[in-house]
Design a protein around this motif. Structure first.
Motif, mmCIF file in Angstrom:
data_model
loop_
_atom_site.group_PDB
_atom_site.id
_atom_site.type_symbol
_atom_site.label_atom_id
_atom_site.label_comp_id
_atom_site.label_asym_id
_atom_site.label_seq_id
_atom_site.Cartn_x
_atom_site.Cartn_y
_atom_site.Cartn_z
ATOM 1 N N GLU A 419 -14.661 -12.844 54.129
ATOM 2 C CA GLU A 419 -13.298 -12.315 54.197
ATOM 3 C C GLU A 419 -12.661 -12.581 52.840
ATOM 4 O OE1 GLU A 419 -9.119 -13.056 56.658
ATOM 5 O OE2 GLU A 419 -10.873 -14.346 56.985
ATOM 6 N N ARG A 420 -11.951 -11.587 52.289
ATOM 7 C CA ARG A 420 -11.313 -11.793 51.004
ATOM 8 C C ARG A 420 -9.924 -11.182 51.000
ATOM 9 N NH1 ARG A 420 -12.593 -7.531 47.086
ATOM 10 N NH2 ARG A 420 -13.605 -5.807 48.158
ATOM 11 N N TRP A 421 -9.098 -11.731 50.133
ATOM 12 C CA TRP A 421 -7.715 -11.279 50.049
ATOM 13 C C TRP A 421 -7.197 -11.624 48.654
ATOM 14 C CZ3 TRP A 421 -9.682 -15.285 52.828
ATOM 15 C CH2 TRP A 421 -9.261 -16.574 52.503
ATOM 16 N N GLY A 422 -5.950 -11.271 48.396
ATOM 17 C CA GLY A 422 -5.375 -11.555 47.081
ATOM 18 C C GLY A 422 -6.043 -10.766 45.974
ATOM 19 N N ILE A 423 -6.358 -9.492 46.222
ATOM 20 C CA ILE A 423 -7.044 -8.663 45.222
ATOM 21 C C ILE A 423 -6.026 -8.166 44.193
ATOM 22 C CG2 ILE A 423 -8.324 -6.522 44.863
ATOM 23 C CD1 ILE A 423 -9.480 -6.888 47.663
ATOM 24 N N ARG A 424 -6.350 -8.336 42.928
ATOM 25 C CA ARG A 424 -5.494 -7.873 41.837
ATOM 26 C C ARG A 424 -6.344 -7.140 40.800
ATOM 27 N NH1 ARG A 424 -2.236 -13.408 40.275
ATOM 28 N NH2 ARG A 424 -1.562 -14.013 42.378
ATOM 29 N N ASN A 425 -5.756 -6.172 40.174
ATOM 30 C CA ASN A 425 -6.385 -5.462 39.066
ATOM 31 C C ASN A 425 -5.362 -5.409 37.944
ATOM 32 O OD1 ASN A 425 -9.007 -4.478 40.364
ATOM 33 N ND2 ASN A 425 -7.472 -3.749 41.817
ATOM 34 N N GLU A 426 -5.353 -6.481 37.159
ATOM 35 C CA GLU A 426 -4.353 -6.661 36.130
ATOM 36 C C GLU A 426 -4.946 -7.472 34.987
ATOM 37 O OE1 GLU A 426 -1.276 -8.702 38.269
ATOM 38 O OE2 GLU A 426 -2.271 -10.657 38.099
ATOM 39 N N GLN A 427 -4.105 -7.806 34.006
ATOM 40 C CA GLN A 427 -4.569 -8.598 32.881
ATOM 41 C C GLN A 427 -5.153 -9.920 33.388
ATOM 42 O OE1 GLN A 427 -1.518 -9.681 30.093
ATOM 43 N NE2 GLN A 427 -2.927 -10.608 28.640
ATOM 44 N N PRO A 428 -6.351 -10.283 32.964
ATOM 45 C CA PRO A 428 -6.985 -11.507 33.467
ATOM 46 C C PRO A 428 -6.541 -12.743 32.684
ATOM 47 C CG PRO A 428 -8.484 -10.385 31.990
ATOM 48 C CD PRO A 428 -7.246 -9.512 32.087
ATOM 49 N N PRO A 429 -6.742 -13.931 33.259
ATOM 50 C CA PRO A 429 -6.498 -15.149 32.496
ATOM 51 C C PRO A 429 -7.548 -15.323 31.407
ATOM 52 C CG PRO A 429 -7.494 -15.669 34.608
ATOM 53 C CD PRO A 429 -7.183 -14.202 34.634
ATOM 54 N N LEU A 430 -7.181 -16.083 30.393
ATOM 55 C CA LEU A 430 -8.096 -16.380 29.298
ATOM 56 C C LEU A 430 -8.591 -17.818 29.414
ATOM 57 C CD1 LEU A 430 -6.103 -14.774 26.328
ATOM 58 C CD2 LEU A 430 -7.995 -13.771 27.633
ATOM 59 N N GLY A 431 -9.710 -18.082 28.800
ATOM 60 C CA GLY A 431 -10.275 -19.420 28.736
ATOM 61 C C GLY A 431 -11.270 -19.479 27.612
ATOM 62 N N ILE A 432 -12.046 -20.539 27.569
ATOM 63 C CA ILE A 432 -12.998 -20.758 26.481
ATOM 64 C C ILE A 432 -14.410 -20.761 27.061
ATOM 65 C CG2 ILE A 432 -13.710 -22.350 24.662
ATOM 66 C CD1 ILE A 432 -10.800 -23.322 24.591
ATOM 67 N N ASP A 433 -15.258 -19.875 26.551
ATOM 68 C CA ASP A 433 -16.609 -19.772 27.092
ATOM 69 C C ASP A 433 -17.510 -20.874 26.533
ATOM 70 O OD1 ASP A 433 -17.434 -19.020 24.538
ATOM 71 O OD2 ASP A 433 -17.879 -16.941 25.077
ATOM 72 N N GLY A 434 -18.774 -20.866 26.932
ATOM 73 C CA GLY A 434 -19.702 -21.913 26.519
ATOM 74 C C GLY A 434 -20.030 -21.918 25.050
ATOM 75 N N HIS A 435 -19.601 -20.879 24.311
ATOM 76 C CA HIS A 435 -19.840 -20.803 22.868
ATOM 77 C C HIS A 435 -18.566 -21.074 22.072
ATOM 78 C CE1 HIS A 435 -23.750 -19.095 23.856
ATOM 79 N NE2 HIS A 435 -23.135 -18.235 24.641
ATOM 80 N N GLY A 436 -17.505 -21.503 22.757
ATOM 81 C CA GLY A 436 -16.267 -21.842 22.081
ATOM 82 C C GLY A 436 -15.356 -20.676 21.777
ATOM 83 N N ARG A 437 -15.633 -19.501 22.338
ATOM 84 C CA ARG A 437 -14.801 -18.328 22.104
ATOM 85 C C ARG A 437 -13.787 -18.154 23.227
ATOM 86 N NH1 ARG A 437 -19.342 -13.912 22.012
ATOM 87 N NH2 ARG A 437 -19.621 -14.992 23.999
ATOM 88 N N ILE A 438 -12.620 -17.631 22.886
ATOM 89 C CA ILE A 438 -11.588 -17.339 23.874
ATOM 90 C C ILE A 438 -11.859 -15.967 24.458
ATOM 91 C CG2 ILE A 438 -9.117 -16.997 24.241
ATOM 92 C CD1 ILE A 438 -8.647 -18.954 21.929
ATOM 93 N N VAL A 439 -12.098 -15.919 25.764
ATOM 94 C CA VAL A 439 -12.512 -14.690 26.447
ATOM 95 C C VAL A 439 -11.780 -14.579 27.784
ATOM 96 C CG1 VAL A 439 -14.815 -14.804 25.395
ATOM 97 C CG2 VAL A 439 -14.439 -15.780 27.668
ATOM 98 N N PRO A 440 -11.784 -13.396 28.402
ATOM 99 C CA PRO A 440 -11.223 -13.261 29.750
ATOM 100 C C PRO A 440 -12.082 -13.978 30.796
ATOM 101 C CG PRO A 440 -11.327 -11.125 28.640
ATOM 102 C CD PRO A 440 -12.133 -12.076 27.826
#
Length: 552
Positions: A419-440
């Motif tokens: 079961e799923r809810w809270g579906i959004r299609n909008e600008q995503p949050p950013l973070g830092i990937d395993g290579h140190g880059r800022i990505v969605p």
């Protein structure tokens, strides 16, 4: 008018050697397997179409299908017959005779092993300490019966290439699964007769598997999944159903899709079929990067330097070539981008499926200043318009039902219901990937898993890095520096108070003390990620981003 001049043979000795080898191979196959005419006397309607790249073997059916074309009885003629040579269970006996390295790479590659999917699922269930390991879906041989592996068997394993192909000849590419080499190379352009194989792989071949999970195939085309609440909107004209029943809304497509680029215009043979056994996740295997087309500073090559494993692509170059013609190469693997014509003042991409040329806009120094402050930003951080996100999920195992087991290929006891809810299609949050880059990032799972072998429902808050495939011309500075959603705090009121920055969430708190749509908080709480060393922003990073001066 499209220029389709064939490649000039600027290396006659090497190309001639290749041609001689090809002729010798065909001759050997004919001598080994016979003329194949006896096969066609019964299977005349399965003669090869002239558009098939294997048309040179049109009278040597046994070179791919085995059997005995010289036999005079049906049992002997069909002895050791291979009905679907392209399926991976047969590819080592059939396709590997000519495509040895490709078969080796595909058998050990991520599209067959599903290594990243297996390891992340086991990590999500708490069965492994990190989302990497030796997970493998290959023919189902290495899946056990733990709760995580049960989910993989019942819900996930249909997409790996070792599955037999099904839904051949239907108009439902969403439902297409498996098939090994046929999953990509089976053409839908020619109906009837022998199936036609092609290297002009259309997007329809990708969407069956890549419309799931990160849903990048849907996003690229501007299709976003929505829940049934959307049916109650005043205007439902942009809504529709996929053939598998999912409700979608048509929104902004990726700029590259709008320009008529197919998946294979960006994704190279090496990232799809290259040696990927050393990569933990699919994103690590991707060859192409934005700068390879828009800001390529790599040393260029000519046909004299062409990689031997890609020599078969020389005849596909859609413009006039001389021994001085220069080709761009990818930064990661040095793969020649043979369909990009490099001119004195511009670069033109020749679309592999639709034809015609598209001018490649160069990266602008005005909008991409080398100021030292944005060095870690991946292009997708500022150029992704939206991403599919689901902020509520509950998965429960019911031992009293039955469900198809994709590894055993039969119905077995137990079924997973989600079961799923809270579906959004909008600008995503950013973070830092395993290579140190800022990505969605997008939620991989927020909420709970329930299985009889677990000590009660297991709550997880997991985020996954993603390349959304929703390219836009670029977001303004405030879209990141002043957005609580982009920073991972979730929806709410972000303001500078007397004691510094404050955030009032709009969503309720969950059992971990964080809002139900949060990746991080200003006081240092953070969700986990599905990649090692990947993370959300830490408090000092959040403050530095918020305090940055931005143009009004």
């Amino acid at each position: 008018m499209r220029l389709m001049t064939k490649v000039h043979r600027v290396r006659p000795s090497r190309r001639a050697v290749g041609s001689v080898k090809a002729l010798l191979l065909i001759a050997a196959l004919l001598l080994t397997f016979g003329a194949g005419a006896d096969c066609l006397s019964c299977h005349e309607d399965h003669a090869l179409h002239p558009a098939d790249p294997h048309y040179g073997l049109a009278e040597s059916c046994a070179s791919c299908h085995g059997g005995d074309p010289t036999a005079t009885s049906l049992p002997r003629a069909h002895s050791r017959l291979i009905g679907a040579p392209g399926e991976l269970s047969n590819a080592s006996r059939a396709c590997a005779g000519c495509h040895t390295q490709e078969v080796i790479h595909v058998l050990s590659g991520l599209m067959h092993t599903g290594r990243g999917m297996v390891n992340v699922t086991r990590f999500t269930f708490g069965e492994t300490p990190h989302p990497e390991g030796l997970g493998d879906l290959s023919f189902g041989a290495r899946l056990g019966d733990s709760p995580a592996d049960s989910l993989l068997r019942k819900r996930c394993a249909s997409c790996h290439l070792g599955q037999p192909r099904h839904q051949i000849g239907t108009d439902d590419p969403i439902g297409s699964r498996g098939g090994g080499c046929l999953a990509c190379h089976l053409s839908t352009e020619h109906g009837g007769g022998h199936p036609v194989l092609t290297r002009r792989v259309r997007d329809e071949s990708c969407i069956g598997c890549h419309s799931r999970s990160g849903r990048i195939a849907l996003s690229y085309a501007g299709l976003a999944e929505v829940d049934d609440d959307a049916l109650h909107r005043p205007d439902t004209s942009r809504l529709g159903y996929l053939p598998d029943g999912r409700l979608v809304e048509r929104i902004a497509a990726d700029l590259h899709h709008t320009a008529g680029l197919a998946c294979i215009d960006c994704h190279t043979k090496r990232d799809v079929m290259g040696p990927t056994s050393g990569f933990a996740h699919g994103s690590d295997a991707v060859d192409i990067q934005c700068q390879d087309c828009h800001a390529n500073e790599q040393s260029r090559i000519t046909v004299q330097d062409w990689p031997q494993d890609l020599e078969g692509l020389l005849d596909a170059i859609p413009y006039r070539v001389t021994d001085r013609t220069e080709f761009l190469v990818t930064e990661r693997r040095g793969t020649p981008l043979w369909h990009i014509e490099v001119g004195p003042n511009e670069k033109l991409l020749h679309r592999k499926i639709l034809g015609e040329r598209v001018r490649i806009p160069p990266m602008s120094a005005t909008h991409h200043p080398d100021d030292g402050h944005h060095d870690r930003l991946a292009c997708s951080a500022c150029h992704s318009g939206w991403a599919p996100q689901c902020y509520g999920c509950h998965m429960e195992y019911d031992p009293n039902q039955e469900q198809w087991d994709h590894a055993r290929r039969e119905f077995t006891p137990g079924a997973w219901i989600d079961e799923r809810w809270g579906i959004r299609n909008e600008q995503p949050p950013l973070g830092i990937d395993g290579h140190g880059r800022i990505v969605p990032f997008i939620p991989g799972m927020i909420r709970s898993i329930d299985h009889s072998e677990l000590a009660g429902p297991r709550f997880r808050r997991l985020f996954a890095p993603i390349a959304p495939h929703t390219t836009v011309r670029g977001l303004d500075c405030a879209a990141c520096h002043r957005s609580s959603v982009a920073l991972g705090l979730g929806r709410g009121q972000l303001r500078r108070g007397t004691a510094g920055w404050e955030f009032e969430p709009a969503r309720p708190l969950l059992e971990d003390g964080m809002p139900d749509d949060a990746f991080v908080t200003l006081d240092g709480k953070a969700g986990e990620t599905t990649r090692r060393h990947a993370r959300g922003f830490e408090p000092e990073e959040l403050l530095r981003i918020l305090d940055a001066a931005i143009p009004e």
